[in-house]
Scaffold this active site. Structure first.
Site, PDB file in Angstrom:
ATOM      1  N   THR A 165      53.548  -3.174  84.476  1.00 55.00           N
ATOM      2  CA  THR A 165      52.543  -4.056  85.090  1.00 55.00           C
ATOM      3  C   THR A 165      51.378  -4.188  84.106  1.00 55.00           C
ATOM      4  OG1 THR A 165      51.698  -2.146  86.344  1.00 55.00           O
ATOM      5  CG2 THR A 165      53.186  -3.654  87.491  1.00 55.00           C
ATOM      6  N   LYS A 210      56.723   3.881  84.191  1.00 57.94           N
ATOM      7  CA  LYS A 210      55.665   2.898  84.071  1.00 57.94           C
ATOM      8  C   LYS A 210      54.425   3.477  84.741  1.00 57.94           C
ATOM      9  CE  LYS A 210      54.095   0.309  86.645  1.00 57.94           C
ATOM     10  NZ  LYS A 210      52.817   0.342  87.475  1.00 57.94           N
ATOM     11  N   THR A 234      55.171  10.580  90.843  1.00 59.05           N
ATOM     12  CA  THR A 234      54.583   9.898  89.695  1.00 59.05           C
ATOM     13  C   THR A 234      54.362   8.454  90.082  1.00 59.05           C
ATOM     14  OG1 THR A 234      55.002   9.216  87.444  1.00 59.05           O
ATOM     15  CG2 THR A 234      56.923   9.580  88.797  1.00 59.05           C
ATOM     16  N   GLU A 242      44.557   2.584  81.462  1.00 59.35           N
ATOM     17  CA  GLU A 242      43.927   1.280  81.259  1.00 59.35           C
ATOM     18  C   GLU A 242      42.629   1.406  80.457  1.00 59.35           C
ATOM     19  OE1 GLU A 242      45.761  -0.791  85.271  1.00 59.35           O
ATOM     20  OE2 GLU A 242      43.847   0.258  85.368  1.00 59.35           O
ATOM     21  N   ASN A 252      40.789  -4.093  85.642  1.00 63.49           N
ATOM     22  CA  ASN A 252      40.923  -4.018  87.093  1.00 63.49           C
ATOM     23  C   ASN A 252      40.100  -5.069  87.815  1.00 63.49           C
ATOM     24  OD1 ASN A 252      42.673  -1.582  87.935  1.00 63.49           O
ATOM     25  ND2 ASN A 252      41.491  -0.845  86.196  1.00 63.49           N
ATOM     26  N   SER A 295      43.491 -12.032  89.166  1.00 63.45           N
ATOM     27  CA  SER A 295      43.099 -13.380  88.731  1.00 63.45           C
ATOM     28  C   SER A 295      44.285 -14.138  88.140  1.00 63.45           C
ATOM     29  CB  SER A 295      41.990 -13.286  87.687  1.00 63.45           C
ATOM     30  OG  SER A 295      40.870 -12.616  88.234  1.00 63.45           O
TER      31      SER A 295
END
Length: 412
Positions: free
Chosen positions: A158, A184, A195, A284, A407, A412
């Site tokens: 993702t 992932k 996880t 991230e 985030n 969007s």
């Protein structure tokens, strides 16, 4: 938004070896992003042992509900995974979507629905249209082939910036055994008995109950010891499968006393640890991997609680992002952990640099000496509590403005 590959990503990402009896297909279902694979179908040619651990969130996805219910059957023939939509908090329609996917996959393989396992990852609360997946499964079942692990890892991404894979090949019971794993995860990472999404397959012959025992043990020092942002997903799923297709006469081991148990468990733990660190390194916006080691706590549980308090602290994580050895924030995180500590016994190191001892700043500490260390990609924070023998290590990453941007822009 386009995501730059994490500076902490592995230098070389290679295909995993094929496993006999395991076939893989990926496809573009157009669930969220066009022009990328977002659907994975793993096919087992024969009944396969299965084990799993899942999120403890009180708001689990429909996929997690099904996998939990089917695990007791102890047999797997297929796994369907989609990215882009978590099919979580979607009410009755979410259950109907999961049922439709299960029915289509089972029909394509001519097996029972409780032998199919499913997982979904992506946006929470938006309905997932079943037809985009269901219509692709028959052809995927036919075209699935051995190998394709790298494509499988890409299909379940993702906000990940690189695919996550690991493999182990070793001798067990006089035979060469292989374990392959993909995962992932980049955000909403603070697993509890599970996880994000991870699928591990071995060609060893292992009964489902023993497989479950090994998986539950191995997850503690790997995926249950990482955190990116302290948020536990509604969809966390870690599943493992053992096909028994290893070449040669490999007897199925069904007991912890089997000589293979310890050997296999050690290799499984190493593989899960490697995958878990890849997840943290793809946190991230991450620029630094943070390792937090706590010793001298009253118990191991207390040590882990303290370590997670440090690793989850936004102030600690932003200090690391700013390459600032702000040990005062570590003291804060220790103090708020809610377990027994003695302020006047604390000793704190960043790497090999001791910053505080016996509850105050180390008189030999010099800011200039640690500046070069803080510019490194791997930062180790060590804290000795001074009360007992409890110890724990967890891994995290720094918190940067990119995390907020990713985030803030996610839907969007």
């Amino acid at each position: 938004m386009a995501l730059k590959i994490s500076p902490l990503s592995p230098q070389n990402i290679q295909e995993l070896p094929p496993l006999s009896g395991v076939r893989i297909a990926t496809a573009e279902a157009g669930i969220r992003d066009k022009g990328r694979t977002d659907l994975l179908f793993i096919v087992f040619d024969a009944p396969t042992s299965v084990a799993g651990v899942f999120t403890r969130s009180k708001c689990p996805s429909a996929s997690v509900d099904h996998c939990r219910a089917s695990l007791s059957h102890g047999v797997a023939r297929g796994v369907v995974v989609n990215s882009g939509n978590a099919n979580a908090f979607t009410g009755r329609k979410g259950k109907q979507t999961a049922d439709a996917i299960l029915h289509a996959a089972a029909s394509a393989l001519k097996v029972k629905e409780n032998e199919i396992f499913i997982a979904s990852t992506g946006v929470i609360g938006e309905p997932l249209e079943a037809s985009s997946i269901v219509n692709l499964l028959p052809s995927m079942a036919e075209t699935a082939e051995e190998g394709n692990w790298l494509e499988a890892a890409r299909a379940i991404m993702t906000t990940d910036t690189f695919p996550k894979l690991a493999t182990r090949k070793f001798y067990c019971g006089g035979k060469t055994v292989t374990i392959n794993g993909i995962a992932k995860g980049a955000g909403m990472i603070a697993p509890d008995m599970a996880t994000m999404l991870s699928f591990v397959v071995s060609d060893a012959a292992i009964s489902s109950d023993i497989l479950q025992s090994m998986l539950s043990e191995a997850v503690q020092g790997s995926f249950n010891s990482i955190t990116v942002d302290s948020d536990t997903s509604t969809s966390d799923t870690l599943m493992m499968f053992a096909t028994g297709k290893v070449k040669g006469n490999f007897p199925c081991f069904t007991s912890k006393s089997d000589p293979c148990y310890e050997v296999f468990s050690r290799q499984l733990s190493a593989l899960l640890h490697e995958l878990a660190l890849q997840v943290v390194c793809d946190g991230e916006g991450a620029r630094h991997l943070i390792e937090v080691c706590v010793t001298g706590a009253t118990t191991e549980n207390a040590a882990k609680t303290i370590a997670l308090s440090i690793a989850n602290s936004p102030l600690v994580k932003t200090a690391i992002a700013g390459e600032d050895a702000n040990w005062g924030r570590v003291v804060m995180a220790v103090g708020k952990a809610g377990v027994e500590v003695d302020r006047d016994l604390l000793t704190i190191w960043f790497g090999e640099h001791r910053l505080a001892i016996n509850g105050e700043r180390d008189p030999d500490y010099h800011e200039e000496a640690i500046s070069a260390y803080m510019r490194g990609k791997h930062i180790t924070i060590r804290v000795d509590i001074g009360l007992g023998s409890g110890k724990a290590t967890v891994w995290s990453c720094d918190l940067t403005k990119e995390y907020v941007m990713i985030n803030g822009d996610y839907r969007s």
